[in-house]
Design a protein around this motif. Structure first.
Motif, PDB file in Angstrom:
ATOM      1  N   GLU A   3       0.738  -1.344  -0.107  1.00 50.32           N
ATOM      2  CA  GLU A   3       0.151  -0.068   0.101  1.00 50.32           C
ATOM      3  C   GLU A   3       0.842   1.276  -0.168  1.00 50.32           C
ATOM      4  N   ARG A  64      -4.130   6.929  -2.036  1.00 50.38           N
ATOM      5  CA  ARG A  64      -4.112   5.597  -1.454  1.00 50.38           C
ATOM      6  C   ARG A  64      -4.045   4.669  -2.833  1.00 50.38           C
ATOM      7  N   ARG A  66      -3.367   0.464  -3.631  1.00 47.98           N
ATOM      8  CA  ARG A  66      -3.181  -1.012  -3.080  1.00 47.98           C
ATOM      9  C   ARG A  66      -2.567  -1.651  -4.298  1.00 47.98           C
TER      10      ARG A  66
END
Length: 93
Positions: A3, A64, A66
């Protein structure tokens, strides 16, 4: 799963911040083959092995990402590129 989290402060008005977020999204979408879609003030993006969002929260943009196992190997390079792009597009005028 890796992440990446990046927060960039800015002094842009909401329209300018949205345009800056769109620039970041277009760059990473083109480079990594991602689909992007706005959901209110959150730009969501993804493809197989990659998903994330870019949220506009007042005077900051929070990203963000991932990464799946395969893409996780590239996390440092992806983070460096995206951090640089966010700094440039959200920088004070």
């Amino acid at each position: 799963m890796s992440e990446i989290r990046i927060v960039q402060e800015h002094s842009l008005n909401p329209e300018q911040a949205r345009a800056a977020a769109q620039q970041v999204a277009q760059r990473i979408a083109a480079e990594y083959g991602l689909d992007c879609k706005w959901d209110g003030d959150v730009l969501r993006f993804g493809r197989s092995g990659v998903e994330g969002d870019l949220s506009l929260e007042g005077q900051r943009a929070a990203l963000r990402i991932r990464l799946g196992v395969f893409m996780g190997v590239f996390a440092p390079a992806i983070e460096a590129k995206v951090t640089d792009k966010m700094r440039k597009v959200f920088a004070p005028a």
